[in-house]
Design a protein around this motif. Structure first.
Motif, PDB file in Angstrom:
ATOM      1  N   ARG A 169       0.787  -1.243   0.041  1.00  0.00           N
ATOM      2  CA  ARG A 169      -0.015  -0.116   0.041  1.00  0.00           C
ATOM      3  C   ARG A 169       0.871   1.411  -0.065  1.00  0.00           C
ATOM      4  NH1 ARG A 169      -5.403  -0.481   0.698  1.00  0.00           N
ATOM      5  NH2 ARG A 169      -6.748   1.349   1.213  1.00  0.00           N
ATOM      6  N   GLU A 208     -12.763   8.078  -8.715  1.00  0.00           N
ATOM      7  CA  GLU A 208     -11.891   6.494  -9.285  1.00  0.00           C
ATOM      8  C   GLU A 208     -10.830   6.372  -8.178  1.00  0.00           C
ATOM      9  OE1 GLU A 208     -10.534   6.885 -13.457  1.00  0.00           O
ATOM     10  OE2 GLU A 208     -12.586   7.244 -14.141  1.00  0.00           O
ATOM     11  N   ALA A 256     -12.316   4.943  -5.104  1.00  0.00           N
ATOM     12  CA  ALA A 256     -13.090   3.639  -5.343  1.00  0.00           C
ATOM     13  C   ALA A 256     -11.830   2.472  -5.533  1.00  0.00           C
ATOM     14  CB  ALA A 256     -13.718   3.644  -6.599  1.00  0.00           C
ATOM     15  N   HIS A 257     -10.739   2.882  -6.154  1.00  0.00           N
ATOM     16  CA  HIS A 257      -9.649   1.940  -6.330  1.00  0.00           C
ATOM     17  C   HIS A 257      -9.187   1.604  -5.175  1.00  0.00           C
ATOM     18  CE1 HIS A 257      -6.099   0.025  -7.907  1.00  0.00           C
ATOM     19  NE2 HIS A 257      -5.367   0.485  -7.244  1.00  0.00           N
ATOM     20  N   LYS A 283     -10.836   1.179  -2.299  1.00  0.00           N
ATOM     21  CA  LYS A 283     -11.776   0.667  -1.560  1.00  0.00           C
ATOM     22  C   LYS A 283     -12.110   1.096  -0.086  1.00  0.00           C
ATOM     23  CE  LYS A 283     -10.865  -3.834  -3.795  1.00  0.00           C
ATOM     24  NZ  LYS A 283     -10.562  -5.370  -3.563  1.00  0.00           N
ATOM     25  N   GLU A 334     -14.515   3.951   2.299  1.00  0.00           N
ATOM     26  CA  GLU A 334     -15.750   4.009   2.396  1.00  0.00           C
ATOM     27  C   GLU A 334     -15.869   4.906   3.484  1.00  0.00           C
ATOM     28  OE1 GLU A 334     -17.554   0.193   3.129  1.00  0.00           O
ATOM     29  OE2 GLU A 334     -17.382  -0.239   0.831  1.00  0.00           O
ATOM     30  N   ALA A 355     -13.264   7.930   3.144  1.00  0.00           N
ATOM     31  CA  ALA A 355     -13.183   8.167   1.520  1.00  0.00           C
ATOM     32  C   ALA A 355     -13.727   9.770   1.403  1.00  0.00           C
ATOM     33  CB  ALA A 355     -14.607   7.043   1.189  1.00  0.00           C
TER      34      ALA A 355
END
Length: 442
Positions: free
Chosen positions: A216, A234, A237-238, A240, A242, A246
């Motif tokens: 990471r 994008e 979202a890549h 992941k 939330e 996010a």
């Protein structure tokens, strides 16, 4: 034999010729800052050591402070940086500090560290800070000042690059709750370019202790300037992400995009690039961070840097005050100017050497010197006649003067002055009223 005293290790003496260069360097900084509406401030060189224990990095406090106990049994330190002092001053007089506050200072500092190229124990630094303003506009203004400072020294945009990022990006991208581990990883990234790739890989694996976390971090460092051209949604979202994380990451990315847009509209974007590896070493940074790098292959290193520190001032008062700024050290700046041949680009003041034909003309010679000085011409006047008049020309040439002024008895009666150009060897007469204008035009 008398003992030979030398400057304290890591410090410098500045002789007049060197001070002429340094005064030009600092005056350029003043002019740029004042064009943006920033006011100059100054503070004592000594502060309570507790100020730095609470507000500076552990490296500075534990390894670099010059600390002693004064005769009043108070523990004090020579300032190693200006930001804690700025915070103390701003909070001390809130009524007289109308926000947003635009301040700058040019001061000397001391840190006990090993002297080397670009690093001394005593150094001078320009500090520029904008307090009480948040949002992309404030960050963009600070970056614009940084770029304009470089341009004011005659640097073209290909001689340097401003690498920007955001301290929150690393935290949100990695997404772990261990603050101490995050801090260690951040400091490792901060020194990435100072060590080999093998050493970085070894230390990163040791700090992460988890292949997934290491991956990471690697994906974070793989971001580049083109990443800000992608749709922020994008990227989120890549990863992941939330919920709040996010939303926070999306806000940081949109902020950086907005800053870059403002720089583009103001004509400053060419010198600015996004680089996630910029994290800065101080713990108080909370948002934007940036460093200005020299592109000279012989001196590829950071010249200066800064960032946003929204929570530092709140440690002194009742509430946080948004703040962003930077510090530009004199040592690395001098190396940059020398490396690009810009140290000779400064405008030389109107100056001339005034000779003395004989001692009986001393009064009239000093009168002429005063007249020219009142017109803004810098005059060095001979105060004693020499047996050989040519010796005064030799002295003027050795001191770097191009123009020599001659006032003899005939010239004093006629109200004229002979101007000799040592570079071409030519000479001609001017009236006393036109000498200043002649020199200024050249």
């Amino acid at each position: 034999m008398a003992a030979k005293f030398r400057p304290y290790p890591g410090t410098r003496d500045f002789y007049p010729a060197e001070m002429e260069f340094r005064n030009w360097m600092f005056q350029t900084q003043r002019e740029v800052c004042e064009r943006y509406g920033y006011g100059e401030y100054q503070a004592p060189v000594l502060e309570s050591t507790d100020l730095y224990r609470a507000k500076s990095s552990e490296e500075i406090v534990n390894e670099q402070l010059y600390t002693f106990t004064d005769r009043g049994d108070r523990e004090v330190s020579i300032r190693p940086e200006m930001t804690p002092t700025l915070a103390r001053m701003a909070v001390d007089r809130p009524a007289s500090c109308l926000l947003p506050l635009r301040w700058f200072s040019i001061a000397n500092f001391m840190r006990y560290e090993r002297p080397g190229r670009g690093r001394l124990r005593e150094f001078y630094q320009l500090n520029v800070d904008l307090l009480g303003a948040k949002g992309p506009g404030a960050d963009a203004e600070i970056l614009m000042i940084a770029v304009d400072l470089m341009r004011a020294y005659g640097a073209s945009d290909d001689m340097f690059v401003v690498r920007i990022s955001d301290r929150r990006l690393l935290d949100l991208w990695i997404g772990i709750d261990d603050r101490e581990k995050l801090r260690r990883i951040g400091r490792l990234i901060d020194k990435k370019e100072k060590i080999t790739e093998e050493a970085f890989a070894e230390e990163l694996a040791k700090e992460c202790e988890d292949p997934e976390l290491e991956s990471r971090v690697r994906s974070f460092l793989a971001m580049d300037n083109a990443s800000l051209d992608r749709d922020p949604d994008e990227i989120v979202a890549h990863l992941k992400l939330e919920g709040q994380k996010a939303d926070d990451l999306l806000a940081v990315l949109n902020h950086l995009i907005a800053v870059r847009l403002l720089l583009r509209k103001s004509g400053h974007e060419a010198a600015v690039l996004f680089d996630p590896a910029i994290v800065r070493g101080f713990d108080y940074y909370t948002g934007l961070v940036f460093e200005i790098y020299d592109t000279n292959p012989e001196n590829r290193r950071a010249i200066f840097g800064g960032g946003r520190y929204d929570r530092l001032l709140g440690q002194f008062g009742k509430e946080d005050i948004p703040a962003v700024g930077f510090g530009m050290g004199d040592v690395t700046l001098e190396h940059f100017l020398e490396g690009h041949g810009l140290e000779s680009s400064r405008t030389v003041s109107h100056r001339a050497f005034l000779t003395l034909m004989n001692n009986d003309l001393l009064g009239e010679t000093l009168k002429l010197a005063s007249e020219l000085r009142s017109e803004g011409v810098h005059i060095e006047a001979s105060l004693e006649a020499t047996k050989k008049f040519g010796k005064q020309f030799e002295l003027a040439e050795k001191k770097g003067f191009r123009y020599v002024l001659i006032l003899g008895e005939d010239e004093a009666k006629a109200g004229t002055v002979i101007i000799k150009d040592l570079q071409t060897g030519s000479q001609h007469a001017e009236t006393r009223h036109t000498v200043a204008d002649y020199l200024k035009k050249r």
